[in-house]
Design an enzyme around this catalytic site. Structure first.
Site, short mmCIF file in Angstrom:
data_model
loop_
_atom_site.label_atom_id
_atom_site.label_comp_id
_atom_site.label_asym_id
_atom_site.label_seq_id
_atom_site.Cartn_x
_atom_site.Cartn_y
_atom_site.Cartn_z
N LYS A 195 15.39 -16.76 -16.92
CA LYS A 195 15.72 -15.35 -16.68
C LYS A 195 16.86 -14.92 -17.60
O LYS A 195 16.86 -13.82 -18.14
CB LYS A 195 16.12 -15.12 -15.21
CG LYS A 195 14.99 -15.15 -14.24
CD LYS A 195 14.20 -13.86 -14.27
CE LYS A 195 12.75 -13.99 -13.93
NZ LYS A 195 11.87 -14.99 -14.35
N GLU B 154 14.49 -21.91 -13.81
CA GLU B 154 14.14 -20.50 -13.62
C GLU B 154 15.35 -19.59 -13.95
O GLU B 154 15.20 -18.56 -14.60
CB GLU B 154 13.65 -20.28 -12.17
CG GLU B 154 13.33 -18.86 -11.78
CD GLU B 154 12.28 -18.17 -12.66
OE1 GLU B 154 11.63 -18.83 -13.49
OE2 GLU B 154 12.16 -16.94 -12.54
N ASN C 186 0.27 0.51 6.44
CA ASN C 186 0.79 -0.43 5.44
C ASN C 186 1.26 -1.70 6.15
O ASN C 186 1.77 -1.60 7.27
CB ASN C 186 2.00 0.16 4.71
CG ASN C 186 1.60 1.18 3.68
OD1 ASN C 186 0.42 1.46 3.51
ND2 ASN C 186 2.59 1.73 3.00
N GLY C 187 1.15 -2.84 5.48
CA GLY C 187 1.66 -4.07 6.07
C GLY C 187 0.57 -4.86 6.75
O GLY C 187 -0.61 -4.73 6.42
N ARG D 122 3.01 1.24 -7.09
CA ARG D 122 3.07 0.14 -6.12
C ARG D 122 1.85 -0.77 -6.23
O ARG D 122 1.84 -1.85 -5.66
CB ARG D 122 3.14 0.69 -4.69
CG ARG D 122 4.39 1.52 -4.45
CD ARG D 122 4.26 2.30 -3.16
NE ARG D 122 4.21 1.43 -2.01
CZ ARG D 122 5.27 0.98 -1.37
NH1 ARG D 122 6.47 1.30 -1.79
NH2 ARG D 122 5.15 0.20 -0.32
N TRP E 8 -3.84 -2.00 -1.00
CA TRP E 8 -3.79 -3.25 -1.78
C TRP E 8 -4.30 -4.28 -0.80
O TRP E 8 -3.64 -4.58 0.19
CB TRP E 8 -2.33 -3.50 -2.20
CG TRP E 8 -2.08 -4.80 -2.90
CD1 TRP E 8 -2.03 -6.04 -2.34
CD2 TRP E 8 -1.81 -4.99 -4.29
NE1 TRP E 8 -1.74 -6.97 -3.30
CE2 TRP E 8 -1.60 -6.37 -4.50
CE3 TRP E 8 -1.72 -4.14 -5.39
CZ2 TRP E 8 -1.31 -6.91 -5.75
CZ3 TRP E 8 -1.42 -4.68 -6.63
CH2 TRP E 8 -1.23 -6.05 -6.80
N HIS F 103 23.55 -38.19 -21.24
CA HIS F 103 22.77 -38.75 -22.35
C HIS F 103 22.73 -37.82 -23.55
O HIS F 103 21.82 -37.89 -24.37
CB HIS F 103 21.34 -39.06 -21.87
CG HIS F 103 21.32 -40.05 -20.74
ND1 HIS F 103 21.69 -41.37 -20.91
CD2 HIS F 103 21.06 -39.90 -19.42
CE1 HIS F 103 21.61 -41.99 -19.75
NE2 HIS F 103 21.25 -41.11 -18.83
N CYS G 233 0.85 -1.19 0.00
CA CYS G 233 0.00 0.00 0.00
C CYS G 233 0.88 1.25 0.00
O CYS G 233 2.10 1.16 0.06
CB CYS G 233 -0.86 0.01 1.25
SG CYS G 233 -1.62 -1.58 1.59
N LYS H 14 4.09 -8.00 -19.91
CA LYS H 14 3.96 -8.57 -18.56
C LYS H 14 2.91 -9.69 -18.49
O LYS H 14 3.12 -10.68 -17.83
CB LYS H 14 3.58 -7.43 -17.60
CG LYS H 14 3.56 -7.81 -16.17
CD LYS H 14 4.94 -7.88 -15.58
CE LYS H 14 4.96 -8.63 -14.27
NZ LYS H 14 6.28 -9.11 -13.93
N GLU I 20 15.55 -14.51 -21.11
CA GLU I 20 14.54 -13.46 -21.22
C GLU I 20 15.15 -12.06 -21.21
O GLU I 20 14.72 -11.21 -21.99
CB GLU I 20 13.58 -13.62 -20.03
CG GLU I 20 12.40 -12.71 -20.04
CD GLU I 20 11.52 -12.91 -18.80
OE1 GLU I 20 11.96 -13.54 -17.82
OE2 GLU I 20 10.39 -12.40 -18.82
C1 F6R Z 1 9.20 -14.71 -16.70
C2 F6R Z 1 7.79 -14.35 -16.63
C3 F6R Z 1 6.81 -15.23 -17.33
C4 F6R Z 1 5.53 -15.41 -16.48
C5 F6R Z 1 4.46 -16.15 -17.31
C6 F6R Z 1 3.22 -16.43 -16.50
O1 F6R Z 1 10.00 -13.81 -16.02
O2 F6R Z 1 7.42 -13.36 -16.06
O3 F6R Z 1 7.35 -16.46 -17.65
O4 F6R Z 1 5.84 -16.13 -15.33
O5 F6R Z 1 4.13 -15.36 -18.42
O6 F6R Z 1 2.63 -15.27 -16.03
P1 F6R Z 1 1.56 -15.31 -14.89
O7 F6R Z 1 2.22 -15.77 -13.66
O8 F6R Z 1 1.05 -13.90 -14.78
O9 F6R Z 1 0.50 -16.26 -15.33
#
Ligand code: F6R
Length: 618
Positions: A495, A491, A109-110, A27, A83, A514, A2, A613, A498
């Site tokens: 990253k 992961e 907040n929190g 935020r 939030w 293999h 928040c 995103k 990406e």
């Molecule tokens: C990687 C990333 C994506 C999301 C994927 C799923 O850094 O952000 O791989 O994890 O697009 O997104 P959500 O979790 O919003 O369904």
């Protein structure tokens, strides 16, 4: 996550407060409100939705007889963006909150962990509540302790609270004073000419003043137009210098970090704490009463199926180990874009968990709907209240990471992992597959995670930067792990691809012989997750095989792992915790490695090419 803004000074502050909230919009929030004190009374306006709704509500106030708000002449006030964590997204639950008489107003907040017990006590003493929030308790506690001294009443209330929070209080009898208190969540002052701001982040007042004073954990601050008095929680005076910040507004939104991604990596301790703290109210029990699963349903579960995409899928992979080990339920995993098209066998008795931080990813939603149509109980783990996933699920478990602006998921990933640890522990406790002593041990370890994440980030950032500088021109990064370490390799490699656009692959280390071992030579950096686990010895053998090919081994190890350090070229140590929890720490150096590699290449990490995103398009 928040936002708080408070003002006391010589200028009418209504619009200053709303302008401050606008600067905190990044935020994330779902409702907002403000309170102004003038002529011996306090008036509040609150609204669900964005700040334009708050502005509209403010514009309507004249009709509702709220003169101070309508005339905008008050020179002291509080404002907040919420939030939701406790209680739904409603006007009643939006801040500010007050006692019954409306004499004390607060924004917080929190999370107040012991809110249920305090609420019960206050109700017994005759207090009446008008919201479902933990925050409202604080207004009532201050009113209870108030005897003319607002700072003293805040101090007494603060002493009764547990959790992590920051709040600011205003009292009708103190038209020139605001009092704030901080425990873990940020609080910062802006010192102007004859005016003082109190906010959760500097952007809220940066346009008005650049002279800043930080409040530390466990401190109480009393502000008026001429400045501030800071004390410890028991009233000892604290000296505090002001600092002059030279950030531009963009930098301020990023909290002084050069990118949102780095800021969000550093926000992980907070995001994980917000996700777990109030769900661990006791030493040996997890509270997930928000889930709509009966004890019989949990006992009779056939199996669990986890569906998700990208990083969220990796969080599910980590969760599988925790659920199978602790709750002894078989877990199947599938990427949602495959699951939805393969006519899966699923039905009553199955629990299908859709993990999606945005709550809007088309493939995950489709997989969840399919499972629900076929009679499974569908649980969404998501970060966004009101998102589609929350509508399409039978139960919802919220992560509380706040808004993530960087496209690469970081703090939402660690919050998802934390949420699945909670779920796994709760399933185990509900099914009686874990001893209370073991549960107590795990809970103690979970509670320590935010601190350990913080230590890991601070300690490893410079070391990882140096490693990135030596390898950023590499053509290929290889990640190897086994067992609980494998999802973290996946992961890390995701990253790296990406945000640095460097080809990278993650493999189960046992599969290396293999085929993929052919890829290795002295030019390949090989990142090995070699934290404590039941297969650490096997991982050590794999590392030796890699080194025999001349490749450079960068190992992630649990502190004190001498064998790993002796086998690797470089070792990044993370703090020791239970081996199942180790991945949440091990991922941090891999996030930092991708980050620093991309920065060495001069790339825009917040908005990588071709990526948005949320992926909702079919
Ligand atoms: C990687 C990333 C994506 C999301 C994927 C799923 O850094 O952000 O791989 O994890 O697009 O997104 P959500 O979790 O919003 O369904």
């Amino acid at each position: 996550m928040c936002g708080i803004v408070g003002y006391v000074g010589g200028r009418p502050c209504r619009d200053l407060l709303i302008a401050g909230l606008e600067k905190l919009e990044y935020r994330g929030y779902d409702s907002a409100g403000l309170s102004l004190l003038e002529d011996g009374r306090i008036e509040s306006v609150r609204a669900v939705g964005n700040l334009s709704n708050l502005r509209a509500a403010v514009a309507d106030t004249e009709d509702r007889g709220a003169v101070a708000v309508a005339e905008a002449e008050a020179t002291i006030g509080l404002a907040h963006t919420r939030w939701a964590t406790h209680g739904r997204v409603t006007e009643e639950n939006a801040h500010p909150h007050s006692d019954e008489e409306g004499e004390v107003h607060i924004v917080l907040n929190g999370i107040v962990e012991n809110h249920s017990e305090l609420r019960r006590e206050l109700i017994t003493e005759g207090h009446e509540f008008s919201s479902e929030t933990d925050a409202e308790i604080v207004a009532h506690l201050i009113e209870k302790h108030y005897d003319g001294d607002l700072t003293g009443a805040v101090r007494d209330a603060f002493a009764e609270l547990r959790g992590h929070y920051a709040f600011v209080a205003m009292h009708v009898e103190h038209p020139g004073t605001l009092v704030g208190a901080r425990n873990e969540c940020p609080l910062v002052l802006g010192i102007g000419e004859g005016e003082t701001f109190l906010a959760s982040a500097i952007p809220a007042f940066l346009k008005e003043t650049r002279d800043v004073m930080r409040i530390d954990n466990g401190e109480i601050v009393t502000i008026d137009a001429d400045g501030a008095i800071v004390t410890s929680a028991d009233g000892e005076p604290r000296d505090r210098e002001t600092e002059h910040v030279t950030w531009d507004e963009d930098e301020a939104e990023r909290g002084g970090y050069s990118t949102f991604m780095l800021k969000e990596i550093h926000e992980q301790p907070d995001a994980v704490a917000e996700t777990i703290t109030d769900r661990l109210p006791e030493l040996d029990a997890i509270d997930l009463s928000e889930l709509e699963l009966t004890p019989e349903e949990v006992r009779d579960l056939n199996r669990i199926i986890i569906v998700a995409c990208g990083t969220s899928y990796h969080a599910g992979l980590v969760g599988r180990y925790a659920i199978e080990t602790w709750a002894r339920i078989s877990v199947e995993m599938d990427v949602a874009s495959e699951y939805r098209y393969r006519d899966p066998v699923v039905g009553p008795g199955d629990l299908v968990i859709g993990i999606t931080q945005s709550g809007e990813t088309a493939d995950t939603l489709a997989a969840m709907r399919l499972a629900r149509e076929r009679g499974a109980h569908v649980l969404a783990i998501t970060n966004v209240m009101g998102s589609q996933a929350t509508q399409d699920a039978d139960s919802v478990l919220f992560t509380r990471a706040g808004l993530e602006i960087g496209v690469a998921a970081t703090k939402t990933f660690t919050s998802q992992v934390a949420a699945i640890y909670l779920l796994a522990g709760w399933l185990a406790q509900s099914r009686g597959t874990i001893e209370p002593d073991r549960m107590a041990e795990l809970i103690a370890e979970m509670k320590a995670l935010p601190r350990k994440i913080d230590e890991t980030t601070d300690a490893l950032d410079p070391q990882v930067k140096a490693i990135a500088r030596s390898h950023y021109q590499g053509r290929f990064f290889f990640y190897l792990g086994r067992h609980i370490g494998l999802p973290i390799c996946l992961e890390g490699a995701l990253k790296m691809k990406e945000i640095s656009y460097i080809p990278s692959d993650a493999y189960a280390a046992g599969e290396m012989k293999h085929g993929p071992i052919a890829l290795l030579d002295e030019t390949t950096p090989v990142v090995v997750v070699a934290t404590e686990s039941p297969v650490l010895e096997k991982v050590l053998s794999n590392m030796a095989e890699v080194r025999a090919r001349g490749a450079d081994v960068i190992a992630i190890a649990t502190e004190g792992s001498v064998d790993v350090a002796e086998t690797a070229d470089q070792t990044l140590f993370v703090p020791r915790t239970d081996w199942i929890l180790q991945p949440i720490l091990a991922v941090i150096p891999l996030q930092l490695l991708a980050y620093h590699t991309a920065r060495c290449l001069g790339l825009n990490v917040d908005q990588p090419r071709n990526l948005a995103k949320t992926v909702t398009v079919e």
